[in-house]
Design a protein around this motif. Structure first.
Motif, PDB file in Angstrom:
ATOM      1  N   SER A 265      39.408  34.037  39.132  1.00 49.13           N
ATOM      2  CA  SER A 265      39.481  34.035  37.678  1.00 49.13           C
ATOM      3  C   SER A 265      38.127  34.397  37.085  1.00 49.13           C
ATOM      4  N   ASP A 266      38.134  34.679  35.786  1.00 54.34           N
ATOM      5  CA  ASP A 266      36.906  35.111  35.120  1.00 54.34           C
ATOM      6  C   ASP A 266      35.771  34.116  35.302  1.00 54.34           C
ATOM      7  N   ASP A 267      36.068  32.824  35.091  1.00 55.23           N
ATOM      8  CA  ASP A 267      35.003  31.827  35.140  1.00 55.23           C
ATOM      9  C   ASP A 267      34.585  31.474  36.566  1.00 55.23           C
TER      10      ASP A 267
ATOM     11  N   THR B 106      31.043  35.422  40.486  1.00 54.46           N
ATOM     12  CA  THR B 106      29.602  35.383  40.690  1.00 54.46           C
ATOM     13  C   THR B 106      29.139  36.817  40.896  1.00 54.46           C
ATOM     14  N   ALA B 107      27.822  36.986  40.950  1.00 54.53           N
ATOM     15  CA  ALA B 107      27.304  38.332  41.173  1.00 54.53           C
ATOM     16  C   ALA B 107      27.823  38.890  42.497  1.00 54.53           C
ATOM     17  N   GLY B 108      27.941  38.025  43.499  1.00 51.57           N
ATOM     18  CA  GLY B 108      28.422  38.481  44.797  1.00 51.57           C
ATOM     19  C   GLY B 108      29.898  38.830  44.781  1.00 51.57           C
ATOM     20  N   SER B 109      30.725  37.986  44.163  1.00 48.45           N
ATOM     21  CA  SER B 109      32.157  38.258  44.147  1.00 48.45           C
ATOM     22  C   SER B 109      32.494  39.433  43.238  1.00 48.45           C
ATOM     23  N   TYR B 110      31.729  39.634  42.165  1.00 51.95           N
ATOM     24  CA  TYR B 110      31.975  40.781  41.298  1.00 51.95           C
ATOM     25  C   TYR B 110      31.794  42.082  42.089  1.00 51.95           C
ATOM     26  N   ASP B 111      30.724  42.149  42.860  1.00 48.37           N
ATOM     27  CA  ASP B 111      30.478  43.362  43.641  1.00 48.37           C
ATOM     28  C   ASP B 111      31.504  43.507  44.762  1.00 48.37           C
ATOM     29  N   ALA B 112      31.918  42.389  45.358  1.00 48.30           N
ATOM     30  CA  ALA B 112      32.885  42.461  46.445  1.00 48.30           C
ATOM     31  C   ALA B 112      34.224  42.997  45.957  1.00 48.30           C
ATOM     32  N   ILE B 113      34.586  42.685  44.708  1.00 49.25           N
ATOM     33  CA  ILE B 113      35.876  43.127  44.177  1.00 49.25           C
ATOM     34  C   ILE B 113      35.773  44.519  43.570  1.00 49.25           C
ATOM     35  N   TYR B 114      34.763  44.716  42.724  1.00 47.92           N
ATOM     36  CA  TYR B 114      34.708  45.928  41.909  1.00 47.92           C
ATOM     37  C   TYR B 114      33.690  46.962  42.372  1.00 47.92           C
ATOM     38  N   GLY B 115      32.889  46.617  43.345  1.00 49.69           N
ATOM     39  CA  GLY B 115      31.854  47.544  43.767  1.00 49.69           C
ATOM     40  C   GLY B 115      32.405  48.743  44.531  1.00 49.69           C
ATOM     41  N   VAL B 116      31.562  49.746  44.691  1.00 45.79           N
ATOM     42  CA  VAL B 116      31.895  50.920  45.503  1.00 45.79           C
ATOM     43  C   VAL B 116      31.460  50.617  46.938  1.00 45.79           C
ATOM     44  N   HIS B 117      32.409  50.713  47.866  1.00 49.24           N
ATOM     45  CA  HIS B 117      32.141  50.315  49.246  1.00 49.24           C
ATOM     46  C   HIS B 117      32.265  51.507  50.181  1.00 49.24           C
TER      47      HIS B 117
ATOM     48  N   LEU C  71      20.795  42.858  30.549  1.00 50.68           N
ATOM     49  CA  LEU C  71      21.237  41.524  30.935  1.00 50.68           C
ATOM     50  C   LEU C  71      22.639  41.610  31.522  1.00 50.68           C
ATOM     51  N   THR C  72      22.931  40.763  32.465  1.00 50.19           N
ATOM     52  CA  THR C  72      24.258  40.713  33.082  1.00 50.19           C
ATOM     53  C   THR C  72      25.004  39.483  32.580  1.00 50.19           C
ATOM     54  N   GLY C  73      26.322  39.533  32.725  1.00 47.28           N
ATOM     55  CA  GLY C  73      27.122  38.361  32.434  1.00 47.28           C
ATOM     56  C   GLY C  73      26.947  37.338  33.532  1.00 47.28           C
ATOM     57  N   PRO C  74      27.359  36.086  33.293  1.00 49.06           N
ATOM     58  CA  PRO C  74      27.181  35.039  34.317  1.00 49.06           C
ATOM     59  C   PRO C  74      27.955  35.317  35.595  1.00 49.06           C
ATOM     60  N   GLY C  75      28.987  36.177  35.524  1.00 52.67           N
ATOM     61  CA  GLY C  75      29.743  36.528  36.723  1.00 52.67           C
ATOM     62  C   GLY C  75      29.244  37.777  37.410  1.00 52.67           C
ATOM     63  N   GLY C  76      28.068  38.272  37.017  1.00 54.61           N
ATOM     64  CA  GLY C  76      27.492  39.445  37.660  1.00 54.61           C
ATOM     65  C   GLY C  76      27.884  40.765  37.035  1.00 54.61           C
ATOM     66  N   SER C  77      28.658  40.757  35.962  1.00 60.52           N
ATOM     67  CA  SER C  77      29.079  42.004  35.329  1.00 60.52           C
ATOM     68  C   SER C  77      27.901  42.667  34.626  1.00 60.52           C
ATOM     69  N   PRO C  78      27.862  44.004  34.578  1.00 60.68           N
ATOM     70  CA  PRO C  78      26.770  44.711  33.894  1.00 60.68           C
ATOM     71  C   PRO C  78      26.988  44.773  32.384  1.00 60.68           C
TER      72      PRO C  78
END
Length: 560
Positions: A112-114, A117-128, A347-354
């Motif tokens: 969920s949104d809340d 984290t920075a790590g989970s945001y990249d794991a889900i939405y990052g380019v791998h 600045l990033t959001g608390p969940g690691g979003s740009p």
């Protein structure tokens, strides 16, 4: 609301028979139904560098409305930029023997949104890079049946490695229980300056096939050409899906009606699955320089307590939002880009979003966004600004970063104001009173200001004390001395008619009205007595002169 889904999709396989037909599979304890939801009029708006808003209309078959507990909407985003072929997925090029149709299970886990984290945001939405794609179909020819194959599968085998994005985003709280309506679905996790299109359906001879099949077919094509190295490709797909959740947990949705024609091509439709129209995200936004920040903005920002700590999340309140922006915030689709100055840093959001998301605070009803202050930011005075997806500055505010300042002491200011308030303007010259009155008014304003700094308070005290020391006394005009009163007895030797004072009566310094009249009458009598005495004296002298003259005349006659 579970809007961020793990990059996992449950895929149901509907196998076509050689003679054609409809693929169905019903277990004894399971009621299988076709999806009663129809999606239409899918559109994209508010495209930013990392976000977009997907809107659509929906309708539900009335025959199933009473059975449905909830509806889960999801968007699957996939784009592959390179492939490394490893093993063939099937034998016959251009023919799909088992089409993995979409049956996304919205009840499986997610983040969920809340919880981001920075790590989970990249794991889900990052380019791998080099993501493994599993599921190999191996085929061997059957000698006595030309053209037929003995198919078997190994779902744990890797047929290719690929680089790119692949994620699901779920929204289980969007449905309001109505049989039809329009909804907004905020889409995040996008890469800046990137096209999100649907070309996977063209990857297999013009077929509209799921993304997985397009990747498999492209890998096979490369293998047929003898290529097993990493090769650039461009396969993209953005799909909107709706899944009913039934009150009876044994009710399941069939993936689709799948009909196999004589040429083994797949024929079928799914009204609950729609391709999202093509769009391209904007470039990564650039921060407006500090000197170019507008002096005045309609929207206002206020950092909680005016203070933020490096490496911590700061809550920034947003006031006076325009109606359009407020509507987006209420729909959880208002995304801005925040920066901190002197030299602007994103600045990033608390969940690691740009980016930061403007939301409504449940306890106060105020709008706000949370942003992470960089850990290495030097302590001192800074500014925080926010820009929309078009780069327009919406607002900015000063903020103190670092150790929390000591509580402001206003005791000296309060004492100085109280003392100054006891002075009277009439006692001082106008020239000295004017600056004093201004300093007193300024001091009262600082005393009432909740966010006044200690420097503001100390300056107000000094200004008031200095102005009070400069006061000059007004000059006083001396009063005319009063002559002492004389005793008055009417100007003669007659005894006074005044009665002796009654010593038993209390003294009364103020004379009565009758006493004043009596004094006035006595004064008049006294003046009259003095005038009369003067007249009598003069008349007497005249009479004496007449008598003497007469005497002299008599004497003269006698001598003759």
């Amino acid at each position: 609301m579970r809007r961020f889904g793990k990059a996992v999709a449950a895929l149901a396989v509907a196998a076509c028979t050689l003679l054609g037909g409809v693929a169905t599979a019903n277990a004894a304890d399971v009621t299988s139904v076709y999806n009663p939801i129809t999606l239409s009029n899918v559109r994209v708006s508010d495209v930013g560098a990392h976000t977009a808003n997907v809107s659509f209309d929906y309708s539900i078959d009335p025959a199933q409305m009473s059975q449905i507990k909830d509806v889960c909407f999801s968007i699957e985003v996939q784009r592959i930029t390179d492939i490394t072929p490893m093993e063939r997925a099937w034998t016959d090029k251009g023919h799909v023997w088992g089409d993995p149709l979409y049956s996304i299970d919205c009840s499986t886990g997610g983040v969920s949104d809340d919880e981001l984290t920075a790590g989970s945001y990249d794991a889900i939405y990052g380019v791998h890079n080099d993501r493994e794609y599993k599921g190999v179909y191996r085929s061997d020819p059957i000698p006595d049946k030309p053209g037929w194959t003995n198919n078997w599968e190994d779902m744990n085998a890797t047929f290719a490695k690929a680089s790119g994005q692949w994620f699901h985003r779920y929204n289980k709280d969007a449905w309001n229980g109505q049989a039809s309506g329009s909804l907004d679905f905020p889409l995040i996790g996008l890469a800046p300056g990137t096209a999100y299109t649907n070309n996977a359906k063209e990857s297999i001879e013009g077929f509209e096939v799921p993304f997985q099949d397009a990747v498999q077919e492209k890998s096979n094509d490369l293998l047929y050409e003898g290529v097993q190295a990493k090769t650039p490709v461009d396969i993209r797909q953005v799909v909107l899906y709706a899944q009913p959740i039934y009150k009876d947990p044994n009710t399941k949705v069939l993936p689709d009606t799948v009909v196999c024609g004589p040429d083994m091509n797949i024929v079928g439709t799914n009204p609950a699955l729609k391709f999202v129209p093509d769009f391209t995200t904007k470039a990564e936004p650039t921060a407006t320089p500090a000197e170019a920040l507008p002096s005045k903005t309609d929207t206002k920002l206020d950092v909680a307590n005016g203070h933020a700590e490096p490496g911590q999340t700061a809550r920034v309140y947003v006031d006076n939002l325009k109606a359009e922006a407020k509507a987006k915030a209420d729909a959880n689709s208002l995304f801005w880009y925040a920066y901190i100055y002197s030299e602007p840093q994103a600045l990033t959001g608390p969940g690691g979003s740009p980016f930061v998301q403007v939301q409504k605070e449940a306890s106060t009803g105020k709008y706000y966004f949370d942003a992470v202050i960089p850990a290495g930011l030097p302590a001192g005075e800074h500014k925080i600004s926010v820009q929309d997806e078009n780069g327009t500055v919406q607002a900015w505010t000063p903020v103190t970063v670092g150790d929390a300042p000591a509580p402001v002491d206003k005791s000296k200011l309060t004492a100085a104001v109280d003392a100054a308030g006891k002075l009277a303007e009439k006692d001082y010259t106008a020239d000295s009173w004017a600056p004093f009155a201004k300093a007193l008014a300024d001091a009262k304003a600082v005393a009432a200001k909740q966010d006044a700094s200690q420097a503001d308070v100390d300056a107000a005290v000094k200004a008031l004390v200095d102005a009070q020391a400069g006061l000059k006394k007004a000059e006083t005009v001396p009063s005319k001395p009063v002559e002492p009163s004389k005793p008055d007895n009417g100007g003669n030797n007659k005894p006074s008619n005044n009665k002796p004072a009654d010593n038993n009566k209390p003294a009364n310094d103020k004379p009565a009205a009758d006493d004043k009249k009596s004094e006035s009458k006595n004064d008049e009598q006294s003046d009259l007595s003095k005038t009369g005495a003067s007249v009598i004296g003069v008349a007497g002298i005249l009479v004496l002169l007449v008598v003497l003259a007469a005497g002299l005349l008599v004497v003269g006659k006698a001598r003759r």
